[in-house]
Design an enzyme around this catalytic site. Structure first.
Site, PDB file in Angstrom:
ATOM      1  N   ASP A 166      -2.322   2.092  -4.651  1.00  0.00           N
ATOM      2  CA  ASP A 166      -3.594   2.303  -3.973  1.00  0.00           C
ATOM      3  C   ASP A 166      -4.624   1.388  -4.610  1.00  0.00           C
ATOM      4  O   ASP A 166      -4.358   0.722  -5.613  1.00  0.00           O
ATOM      5  CB  ASP A 166      -4.021   3.769  -4.094  1.00  0.00           C
ATOM      6  CG  ASP A 166      -2.958   4.676  -3.492  1.00  0.00           C
ATOM      7  OD1 ASP A 166      -2.513   4.387  -2.368  1.00  0.00           O
ATOM      8  OD2 ASP A 166      -2.546   5.638  -4.186  1.00  0.00           O
ATOM      9  N   HIS A 222       0.812  -1.215   0.000  1.00  0.00           N
ATOM     10  CA  HIS A 222       0.000   0.000   0.000  1.00  0.00           C
ATOM     11  C   HIS A 222       0.848   1.269   0.000  1.00  0.00           C
ATOM     12  O   HIS A 222       0.345   2.376  -0.206  1.00  0.00           O
ATOM     13  CB  HIS A 222      -0.972  -0.006   1.183  1.00  0.00           C
ATOM     14  CG  HIS A 222      -2.310   0.574   0.862  1.00  0.00           C
ATOM     15  ND1 HIS A 222      -2.488   1.689   0.054  1.00  0.00           N
ATOM     16  CD2 HIS A 222      -3.578   0.190   1.203  1.00  0.00           C
ATOM     17  CE1 HIS A 222      -3.768   1.964  -0.056  1.00  0.00           C
ATOM     18  NE2 HIS A 222      -4.457   1.050   0.623  1.00  0.00           N
TER      19      HIS A 222
END
Lengths: 327, 418
Positions: free
Chosen positions: B392, B388
């Site tokens: 995204d 992450h």
């Protein structure tokens, strides 16, 4: 309980057993009228008569041979050899006869005999009065070799030895005679033969020893305690046959083992103790097994500095204990 | 100033009682003069002086019993003045002695230190080795307090006890209702953690702790893919000598999609994100209890056949435990064939320093709704784990959609496996 010396404890054991069993009698050089050169048997002849406290000729083979014969006929003789070194003329009687009577007669005959003898050095006695001769006897099945380290053990073990139905060699440390004093149970008191005894608890190192060295090791352990190390002290009490279970347990407990004897190093009782530990405790050992013993020279010297060099003392034991504790 | 000691008055005599002093302080005595009478339980004897001199102090009272070797009185010998020596000397010599003592202690300490550095951990006693194995302790992490820094049994016992208390603190207190059922877990076989297992453990722990994982899953219709594969399956096996696996199609689809979505083919490098130019697909290969992650280099340049062949080769090496570091270097993205053992949903741990891993699950027949009609289709779940920090949800979703489309668009008419 009264506080009595190691010597008095032995005297008490003899007196008690002679009093309660008329088969028990004492024989040896000067044990009667003189009461023994160390006064262990003092007063016994007066109390029990000439037939139960016999002065013998200076002939050790004869003393032991007589005892064997009497024992086989149902008596319980307690022979005194004046100094342990003097026992050698009697070794044929002890090793070939006394030790093997039960075996040779297929259990028909036995030999409930005790031979007492003062051994050990540190008393300025030089070669005929200072030796440790226990290893002469510690490889002969049929014999038991007992060496007490305290007055209470001396009394309890001697009574057990007299009541034992096999020949027992009972070696008394002559320096301990008047040095060691403690409270000793009165009257009937026994300590089992063949059982070692933990004289001090500790978890840093294990000291295994017997005789006077037990006292020295305990003194050393107290000093070492100030350095933060706690020593377990195991008193063998019976040096033949050895209490294997107790040895293995004590050695495994700390993994650092010091074996102490005032006998000459090579071939001493501690050599066998070391072998038991090596065979059974390898994966519990945290340091090499160490031994502290007299040097391999013919005898304890007369000269005081040389005697000190040969003889163990609390300082020497403490130094070696510290070495293994720090290993 | 000399001290007269209690002499030894016979064999086995260790103490005696001073019955009577024959001298008093200030008396002049010559060598062999009697000083006092002593009684032991064997003899009564006089203690002679060993030197010429003047009696200083009587240290033992009449009637006291003392050990052999204890000082009984002091004697000022001729030519020495006891008072001077006793007052001046100690005062001067004390600081010097203390200084020497400190120096000696320092020297001893330094000596010990340098020895510690020299030989730490080189001598392991049997009991230490046994305890370390039993409790899975890395001896390199244990401080030694023995001679030359040796690790003693006590040292390792401290580690074991410390570990135990740390663990018991971390474990939450058991619920009251299961205390009654709590039993000692009896230990079974112990497997030492070494080699590949240790490498896997280290890598997985590192990835799981270091990378903030996020997951998404897409359902994909693999019916067309199944048709294509079934059509070629038998002939391919006969012609090429190895299997045309479903997995090859997925790897191909991923490799092509990565070209369009290069962010998925990147790695987090702390202060920057590096986008990898080559598309090297790592695949997971199991061999007994081991897990290898060999790499298909430049997978985007290979045909489906080429990928199938690579997979076959690498799997073969893996089963024989012949994969080397060279086979496992340089991966930029991992495709994991979790479906091979029947899984339909999983959450993979990213193969560090890559930034994503795709788990291809089992292809299963399921009723699905297509144009308001129910049909039986071959469905497969694609599960994607992403770093992450790098990616995204949007980028990941776009990538996964694109892979899904590629899978669904395989067709007997248009797809070439060569």
């Amino acid at each position: 309980m009264a506080k009595i010396s190691y010597l008095q404890a032995i005297h008490q054991a003899l007196d008690f057993e002679m009093g309660q069993d008329e088969n028990v009698f004492v024989l040896g050089e000067d044990v009667g009228k003189k009461g023994g050169v160390f006064k262990v048997t003092e007063g016994l002849q007066e109390k029990y008569g000439e037939l139960r406290c016999l002065d013998t000729p200076l002939a050790e083979s004869n003393i032991v041979g007589t005892s064997i014969g009497a024992a086989m006929m149902g008596k319980r003789p307690v022979a005194e050899i004046q100094f342990a070194e003097y026992i050698l003329p009697a070794t044929n009687q002890i090793l070939n006869e006394a030790a093997k009577i039960r075996y040779r007669s297929d259990g028909d005959w036995d030999c409930p005999m005790v031979i007492r003898a003062p051994f050990g050095g540190g008393i300025h006695g030089a070669l005929y009065h200072s030796q440790s001769i226990e290893t002469v006897f510690t490889s002969t099945p049929g014999l038991k070799v007992v060496i007490p380290s305290t007055p209470a053990d001396a009394k309890g073990l001697l009574i057990s030895s007299i009541r034992d139905n096999d020949p027992v060699l009972f070696f008394e440390h002559k320096k301990a005679y008047r040095l060691l004093k403690e409270e000793v149970p009165e009257d009937d008191y026994t300590v089992p033969i063949g059982k070692a005894d933990v004289k001090r608890d500790g978890d840093d190192i294990t000291v295994i020893t017997y005789g006077l060295c037990v006292n020295y090791a305990l003194q050393a352990a107290e000093r070492l305690s100030k350095d933060g190390y706690e020593a377990e002290v195991l008193d063998l009490r019976t040096v033949y046959p050895l209490d294997r279970e107790a040895i293995i347990k004590a050695a495994s407990k700390t993994g650092k083992v010091l074996l102490v004897t005032e006998d000459n190093l090579e071939g001493s009782v501690m050599s066998e103790v070391s072998a038991i530990i090596a065979e059974n405790c390898l994966y519990d050992l945290d340091a090499p097994i160490m031994r502290l013993a007299g040097p391999d020279v013919p005898s304890m010297p007369y000269s005081p500095p040389m005697e000190d060099y040969f003889m163990l003392n609390p300082e020497k034991i403490e130094a070696k204990m510290k070495e293994i504790a720090e290993h | 100033m000399e001290e007269i000691l209690m002499p030894k008055l016979g064999e086995s005599v260790t103490e005696g009682t001073i019955e009577n002093w024959l001298v008093k302080p200030g008396d002049r005595v010559e060598e062999y003069d009697a000083l006092c009478e002593v009684i032991t339980d064997k003899v009564t004897a006089e203690v002679p002086s060993v030197l010429d001199g003047t009696i200083g102090e009587l240290l033992v009272s009449e009637g006291d019993t003392i050990e052999v070797g204890t000082p009984i009185c002091t004697l000022e010998t001729d030519g020495t003045s006891g008072k001077e020596t006793s007052t001046d000397e100690p005062v001067e010599s004390e600081p010097e002695q203390t200084g020497q003592a400190i120096k000696a202690v320092q020297q001893a300490k330094e000596g010990r230190k340098s020895k510690q550095n020299a030989a730490k951990g080189t001598r392991i006693s049997p009991v230490v080795m046994r305890l370390a194995n039993e409790h899975n302790i890395d001896l390199g992490t244990v401080e030694g307090s023995g001679i030359e820094g040796r690790i003693t049994k006590k040292d390792i016992q401290k580690v074991i006890e410390g570990d135990f208390s740390a663990k018991s603190q971390m474990t939450p207190a058991p619920q009251s209702d299961d205390i009654g059922e709590k039993r000692e877990i009896s230990a079974g076989e112990e497997i030492p953690v070494t080699g590949v297992r240790k490498a896997i453990a280290d890598k997985m722990s590192y990835s799981a702790q270091e990378i903030p994982h996020a997951w998404l899953m897409m359902e994909t219709d693999a019916t067309n893919l199944v048709n294509v594969r079934n059509r070629y399956k038998t002939s391919f096996r006969e012609n090429e000598g190895y299997n045309l696996t479903f997995f090859s199609f997925f790897v191909k689809a991923v490799a092509e999609t990565l070209k369009e979505h290069p962010m998925l083919n990147s790695s987090w490098q702390g202060d920057k994100i590096v986008i990898n130019k080559d598309i090297n697909i790592s695949i997971a290969v199991a061999g007994d209890d081991k897990l290898y992650v060999p790499v298909i280099k430049n997978a985007d340049e290979l045909s489906i056949k080429g990928i199938a062949r690579k997979i076959s080769e690498l799997a073969d090496l893996g089963r024989k435990h012949q994969l080397t570091t060279r086979h496992m270097e340089g991966g930029t993205f991992t495709v994991n064939n979790t479906g091979a053992f029947g899984s339909v949903e999983s959450m993979g741990i990213i193969n560090h320093p890559q930034s994503a891993i795709l788990q291809v699950e089992s292809i299963v027949k399921r009723p699905v709704v297509i144009d308001d009609m129910i049909a039986i289709r071959h469905m497969v779940n694609l599960c994607l784990s992403i770093d992450h920090r790098v990616l995204d949800g949007l980028a990941a979703g776009e990538f996964l959609s694109a892979v899904k489309q590629r899978i669904e668009n395989y067709s007997v008419e248009t797809t070439s496996i060569y």
